[in-house]
Design a protein around this motif. Sequence first.
Motif, PDB file in Angstrom:
ATOM      1  N   ARG A 138       0.805  -1.217   0.000  1.00 17.51           N
ATOM      2  CA  ARG A 138       0.000   0.000   0.000  1.00 17.51           C
ATOM      3  C   ARG A 138       0.842   1.273   0.000  1.00 17.51           C
ATOM      4  NH1 ARG A 138      -4.459  -1.264   4.478  1.00 17.51           N
ATOM      5  NH2 ARG A 138      -4.606   1.005   4.412  1.00 17.51           N
ATOM      6  N   LEU A 139       2.114   1.178   0.285  1.00 13.16           N
ATOM      7  CA  LEU A 139       2.987   2.361   0.232  1.00 13.16           C
ATOM      8  C   LEU A 139       3.029   2.969  -1.165  1.00 13.16           C
ATOM      9  CD1 LEU A 139       6.018   1.234   2.438  1.00 13.16           C
ATOM     10  CD2 LEU A 139       4.319   2.983   3.005  1.00 13.16           C
ATOM     11  N   ASP A 140       2.756   2.166  -2.194  1.00  9.12           N
ATOM     12  CA  ASP A 140       2.791   2.646  -3.578  1.00  9.12           C
ATOM     13  C   ASP A 140       1.484   3.281  -4.042  1.00  9.12           C
ATOM     14  OD1 ASP A 140       5.449   1.839  -3.940  1.00  9.12           O
ATOM     15  OD2 ASP A 140       4.845  -0.179  -4.563  1.00  9.12           O
ATOM     16  N   ASN A 141       0.438   3.211  -3.219  1.00 10.47           N
ATOM     17  CA  ASN A 141      -0.852   3.796  -3.619  1.00 10.47           C
ATOM     18  C   ASN A 141      -0.762   5.316  -3.689  1.00 10.47           C
ATOM     19  OD1 ASN A 141      -2.107   1.320  -3.722  1.00 10.47           O
ATOM     20  ND2 ASN A 141      -3.130   1.514  -1.756  1.00 10.47           N
ATOM     21  N   ASP A 142      -1.578   5.906  -4.576  1.00 14.29           N
ATOM     22  CA  ASP A 142      -1.673   7.362  -4.551  1.00 14.29           C
ATOM     23  C   ASP A 142      -2.535   7.734  -3.351  1.00 14.29           C
ATOM     24  OD1 ASP A 142      -4.559   8.061  -5.372  1.00 14.29           O
ATOM     25  OD2 ASP A 142      -3.938   6.740  -7.013  1.00 14.29           O
ATOM     26  N   PRO A 143      -2.411   8.973  -2.847  1.00 19.12           N
ATOM     27  CA  PRO A 143      -3.109   9.359  -1.616  1.00 19.12           C
ATOM     28  C   PRO A 143      -4.620   9.154  -1.641  1.00 19.12           C
ATOM     29  CG  PRO A 143      -1.410  10.960  -2.111  1.00 19.12           C
ATOM     30  CD  PRO A 143      -1.489  10.026  -3.300  1.00 19.12           C
ATOM     31  N   GLU A 144      -5.278   9.449  -2.736  1.00 25.07           N
ATOM     32  CA  GLU A 144      -6.730   9.297  -2.810  1.00 25.07           C
ATOM     33  C   GLU A 144      -7.135   7.831  -2.719  1.00 25.07           C
ATOM     34  OE1 GLU A 144     -10.195  10.189  -6.035  1.00 25.07           O
ATOM     35  OE2 GLU A 144      -8.671  11.746  -5.764  1.00 25.07           O
TER      36      GLU A 144
END
Length: 166
Positions: A138-144
């Motif tokens: 999940r560290l690679d997810n964009d903030p939204e």
Amino acid sequence: MTITEFNTLTKDAASQALELCCVSQRWIAGVLEERPFQDLSALQQRANFVWSTLGREDYLEAFEGHPKIGDVTSLKAKYSGSGNLAAHEQSGVSSASDKVIERLAEGNRQYEEIFGYIFIVCATGKSAQEMCELLEQRLDNDPEKELAVAAEEQRKILQIRLEQWQ
């Protein structure tokens, strides 16, 4: 607690009971609007509906109600099976190796730096290794996207906590 007991609580006591499930004040107020509930299912449906109407600030407020994974020592202490809800839900950490616990602590530090809030995961039934892998993914997810994922994890947590009110 049972639904019958919950329905007979004063508004303040009912609010405090709901706060054990989720600390978002808008969520609590929205759930209380429909009290009394016919059964657990009606409460859970209302809880989900109110959750679906909330926004970013409400989610962030809800996230603040969770233990923060800060350092290795406090992480071990928090999830050692002390009997509180969070410790029980995250009991998979209590048997984790020091290496996995250190990865969790470091991953949470990175997560907080990137997203501005602690890593939220519905830990029930997950090992520390599984939680660590989810965190790292999940560290690679964009903030939204990540806010939506974290909010869904919070919804799962509050539903699991409500299920205990049979």
